[in-house]
Design a protein around this motif. Structure first.
Motif, PDB file in Angstrom:
ATOM      1  N   LEU A  63      38.287  29.548  39.038  1.00  0.00           N
ATOM      2  CA  LEU A  63      38.252  30.927  38.537  1.00  0.00           C
ATOM      3  C   LEU A  63      37.419  31.025  37.266  1.00  0.00           C
ATOM      4  O   LEU A  63      37.351  30.089  36.466  1.00  0.00           O
ATOM      5  CB  LEU A  63      39.673  31.417  38.239  1.00  0.00           C
ATOM      6  CG  LEU A  63      40.612  31.572  39.433  1.00  0.00           C
ATOM      7  CD1 LEU A  63      42.011  31.929  38.945  1.00  0.00           C
ATOM      8  CD2 LEU A  63      40.093  32.625  40.410  1.00  0.00           C
ATOM      9  N   TRP A  64      36.802  32.168  37.109  1.00  0.00           N
ATOM     10  CA  TRP A  64      36.134  32.527  35.853  1.00  0.00           C
ATOM     11  C   TRP A  64      36.883  33.726  35.289  1.00  0.00           C
ATOM     12  O   TRP A  64      36.861  34.810  35.861  1.00  0.00           O
ATOM     13  CB  TRP A  64      34.672  32.899  36.111  1.00  0.00           C
ATOM     14  CG  TRP A  64      33.947  33.328  34.872  1.00  0.00           C
ATOM     15  CD1 TRP A  64      34.153  34.475  34.155  1.00  0.00           C
ATOM     16  CD2 TRP A  64      32.905  32.619  34.197  1.00  0.00           C
ATOM     17  NE1 TRP A  64      33.298  34.532  33.075  1.00  0.00           N
ATOM     18  CE2 TRP A  64      32.525  33.406  33.077  1.00  0.00           C
ATOM     19  CE3 TRP A  64      32.253  31.406  34.426  1.00  0.00           C
ATOM     20  CZ2 TRP A  64      31.512  33.008  32.199  1.00  0.00           C
ATOM     21  CZ3 TRP A  64      31.256  31.015  33.540  1.00  0.00           C
ATOM     22  CH2 TRP A  64      30.894  31.808  32.454  1.00  0.00           C
ATOM     23  N   ARG A 121      36.249  35.200  42.414  1.00  0.00           N
ATOM     24  CA  ARG A 121      36.562  34.093  41.511  1.00  0.00           C
ATOM     25  C   ARG A 121      36.249  34.441  40.063  1.00  0.00           C
ATOM     26  O   ARG A 121      36.486  33.650  39.166  1.00  0.00           O
ATOM     27  CB  ARG A 121      35.794  32.831  41.942  1.00  0.00           C
ATOM     28  CG  ARG A 121      36.229  32.295  43.317  1.00  0.00           C
ATOM     29  CD  ARG A 121      37.666  31.823  43.287  1.00  0.00           C
ATOM     30  NE  ARG A 121      38.169  31.336  44.565  1.00  0.00           N
ATOM     31  CZ  ARG A 121      38.842  32.059  45.434  1.00  0.00           C
ATOM     32  NH1 ARG A 121      39.101  33.348  45.171  1.00  0.00           N
ATOM     33  NH2 ARG A 121      39.300  31.536  46.560  1.00  0.00           N
ATOM     34  N   HIS A 122      35.722  35.628  39.849  1.00  0.00           N
ATOM     35  CA  HIS A 122      35.376  36.120  38.515  1.00  0.00           C
ATOM     36  C   HIS A 122      36.226  37.356  38.257  1.00  0.00           C
ATOM     37  O   HIS A 122      36.083  38.365  38.944  1.00  0.00           O
ATOM     38  CB  HIS A 122      33.863  36.418  38.513  1.00  0.00           C
ATOM     39  CG  HIS A 122      33.366  37.266  37.377  1.00  0.00           C
ATOM     40  ND1 HIS A 122      32.094  37.834  37.388  1.00  0.00           N
ATOM     41  CD2 HIS A 122      33.926  37.672  36.207  1.00  0.00           C
ATOM     42  CE1 HIS A 122      31.915  38.533  36.289  1.00  0.00           C
ATOM     43  NE2 HIS A 122      33.008  38.453  35.555  1.00  0.00           N
ATOM     44  N   GLY A 179      48.016  28.257  46.492  1.00  0.00           N
ATOM     45  CA  GLY A 179      46.910  27.427  46.944  1.00  0.00           C
ATOM     46  C   GLY A 179      45.653  28.182  47.324  1.00  0.00           C
ATOM     47  O   GLY A 179      44.770  27.633  47.985  1.00  0.00           O
ATOM     48  N   LEU A 180      45.542  29.441  46.896  1.00  0.00           N
ATOM     49  CA  LEU A 180      44.332  30.202  47.222  1.00  0.00           C
ATOM     50  C   LEU A 180      43.128  29.696  46.439  1.00  0.00           C
ATOM     51  O   LEU A 180      41.981  29.837  46.881  1.00  0.00           O
ATOM     52  CB  LEU A 180      44.530  31.686  46.913  1.00  0.00           C
ATOM     53  CG  LEU A 180      45.632  32.429  47.669  1.00  0.00           C
ATOM     54  CD1 LEU A 180      45.609  33.918  47.305  1.00  0.00           C
ATOM     55  CD2 LEU A 180      45.464  32.264  49.173  1.00  0.00           C
ATOM     56  N   CYS A 181      43.396  29.125  45.264  1.00  0.00           N
ATOM     57  CA  CYS A 181      42.318  28.597  44.420  1.00  0.00           C
ATOM     58  C   CYS A 181      42.950  27.711  43.360  1.00  0.00           C
ATOM     59  O   CYS A 181      44.183  27.677  43.205  1.00  0.00           O
ATOM     60  CB  CYS A 181      41.554  29.737  43.742  1.00  0.00           C
ATOM     61  SG  CYS A 181      42.580  30.689  42.596  1.00  0.00           S
ATOM     62  N   THR A 182      42.099  27.013  42.613  1.00  0.00           N
ATOM     63  CA  THR A 182      42.561  26.294  41.422  1.00  0.00           C
ATOM     64  C   THR A 182      42.126  27.087  40.190  1.00  0.00           C
ATOM     65  O   THR A 182      41.259  27.968  40.274  1.00  0.00           O
ATOM     66  CB  THR A 182      41.941  24.889  41.347  1.00  0.00           C
ATOM     67  OG1 THR A 182      40.504  25.035  41.195  1.00  0.00           O
ATOM     68  CG2 THR A 182      42.236  24.087  42.611  1.00  0.00           C
ATOM     69  N   GLY A 228      49.470  37.817  38.911  1.00  0.00           N
ATOM     70  CA  GLY A 228      48.692  37.698  40.142  1.00  0.00           C
ATOM     71  C   GLY A 228      47.927  36.397  40.221  1.00  0.00           C
ATOM     72  O   GLY A 228      47.872  35.749  41.283  1.00  0.00           O
ATOM     73  N   ILE A 229      47.320  35.975  39.090  1.00  0.00           N
ATOM     74  CA  ILE A 229      46.582  34.707  39.059  1.00  0.00           C
ATOM     75  C   ILE A 229      47.519  33.534  39.342  1.00  0.00           C
ATOM     76  O   ILE A 229      47.208  32.650  40.153  1.00  0.00           O
ATOM     77  CB  ILE A 229      45.900  34.511  37.684  1.00  0.00           C
ATOM     78  CG1 ILE A 229      44.766  35.519  37.495  1.00  0.00           C
ATOM     79  CG2 ILE A 229      45.379  33.085  37.540  1.00  0.00           C
ATOM     80  CD1 ILE A 229      44.187  35.534  36.080  1.00  0.00           C
ATOM     81  N   LYS A 230      48.672  33.537  38.675  1.00  0.00           N
ATOM     82  CA  LYS A 230      49.623  32.422  38.857  1.00  0.00           C
ATOM     83  C   LYS A 230      50.081  32.331  40.309  1.00  0.00           C
ATOM     84  O   LYS A 230      50.156  31.231  40.881  1.00  0.00           O
ATOM     85  CB  LYS A 230      50.821  32.585  37.928  1.00  0.00           C
ATOM     86  CG  LYS A 230      51.791  31.392  38.002  1.00  0.00           C
ATOM     87  CD  LYS A 230      52.934  31.531  37.030  1.00  0.00           C
ATOM     88  CE  LYS A 230      53.771  30.258  36.979  1.00  0.00           C
ATOM     89  NZ  LYS A 230      54.288  29.840  38.300  1.00  0.00           N
TER      90      LYS A 230
END
Length: 317
Positions: free
Chosen positions: A64-65, A32-33, A57-60, A49-51
């Motif tokens: 993330l940091w 998450r960092h 739905g892997l994360c919001t 990759g983040i988008k």
């Protein structure tokens, strides 16, 4: 104030061709960092990759940091926000969790339209290309960094590759205090006094190159014989805990109270590098690993600037 996740994923030297997939797989593996920088030349791919990870739905975004860094050629106050906007655009983000001054080195400005990332040479096409410096004091750059926090486009600000003198100086004038010092640190470069000073000032510390020489072999800035993973105290701890030597060294890093940012393109290694929280090194193991210190710095402008960029420019001496 939100705390940085202890184990991050570093994107230095991650090839653009695999970078979007690597970012996605890192998030899928549980990272998450994410530690990025303009100079790494792959923020667009990290952003893809983040988008994709968020869309799937892997994360919001809030989970993330995301860290990025101000490159040397953008130190003038009028260029700091320009650099941030480029990183935000490439990463497809509306804000950063942390923005760092990458090096305490101000170089001559290179417009984004001319070359991006600008890297170290002012003009790579010159007959004798070199680093060209700019007369920008660090306090002026820091004032512009503070303005980014006030614009809400950056949650926290900090510095990389500062020494104790620069840190003392920064804390004397910072209106918005830095929250992070990012430095090279591993068992061969423990930087005890610098880490202690940072923490006395209330800064968190992130250690880059937490496994030491491994990051530098391909750059010919280290030798295979310099691997800390081959040290007997590391191997003994690995055997005692049923972990790999790399996990022992990474655990040592976080058990010192620092965040760490290892990198790998292999999914199984990504998971291995996160599996550091089901064991604890003993005091004697910690001391034995710390005892490997030899002040061996692999990432040193005092060496690589002259060797690769035709200008002698030490910052740690």
């Amino acid at each position: 104030m939100r705390n940085i996740p202890e184990v991050g994923f570093g994107f230095w030297k991650v090839d653009k061709a695999i970078c979007a997939d690597t970012a996605y797989e890192a998030i899928k593996a549980g990272y998450r960092h994410l530690d990025c920088a303009s100079d790494y030349g792959n923020e667009k791919e990290v952003g893809v990759g983040i988008k994709r990870a968020i869309d799937d739905g892997l994360c919001t975004r809030e989970e993330l940091w995301i860290t990025s860094k101000l490159w040397n050629t953008f130190h003038a106050p009028e260029h700091v926000s320009l650099a941030l906007e480029k990183s935000l655009s490439d990463l497809q983000l509306s804000y950063l969790d942390l923005y760092l001054i990458h090096f305490p080195i101000a170089q001559k400005f290179v417009p984004i339209e001319t070359r991006y990332p600008p890297e170290w040479f002012y003009d790579p096409e010159a007959a004798e290309p070199t680093i060209e410096l700019a007369p920008v004091p660090l306090y002026k750059t820091w004032e512009a960094m503070e303005a980014l926090v006030e614009s809400d486009k950056v949650k926290q600000i900090g510095v990389c590759n500062y020494n104790t003198g620069l840190l003392n100086d920064l804390m004397s004038y910072a209106r918005i205090k830095p929250t992070m010092l990012q430095i090279e640190s591993h068992p061969y470069l423990t930087q005890e006094r610098l880490v202690r000073l940072a923490k006395d000032y209330g800064l968190a510390v992130t250690a880059f190159s937490p496994l030491g020489a491994l990051s530098y072999l391909e750059l010919e800035m280290a030798d295979k014989t310099e691997s800390v993973l081959e040290q007997s105290v590391v191997k003994a701890a690995a055997e005692a805990h049923g972990k790999t030597p790399a996990q022992i060294v990474l655990r040592w890093g976080i058990q010192r109270g620092n965040a760490i940012i290892p990198k790998t393109s292999k999914v199984e290694r990504m998971k291995e590098n996160l599996a550091l929280f089901d064991f604890t090194l003993s005091d004697s193991e910690m001391q034995a690993i710390s005892g490997l210190n030899m002040n061996r710095r692999f990432n040193d402008p005092g060496h690589f600037c002259e060797a690769a960029f035709n200008r002698f420019h030490p910052i740690y001496d």
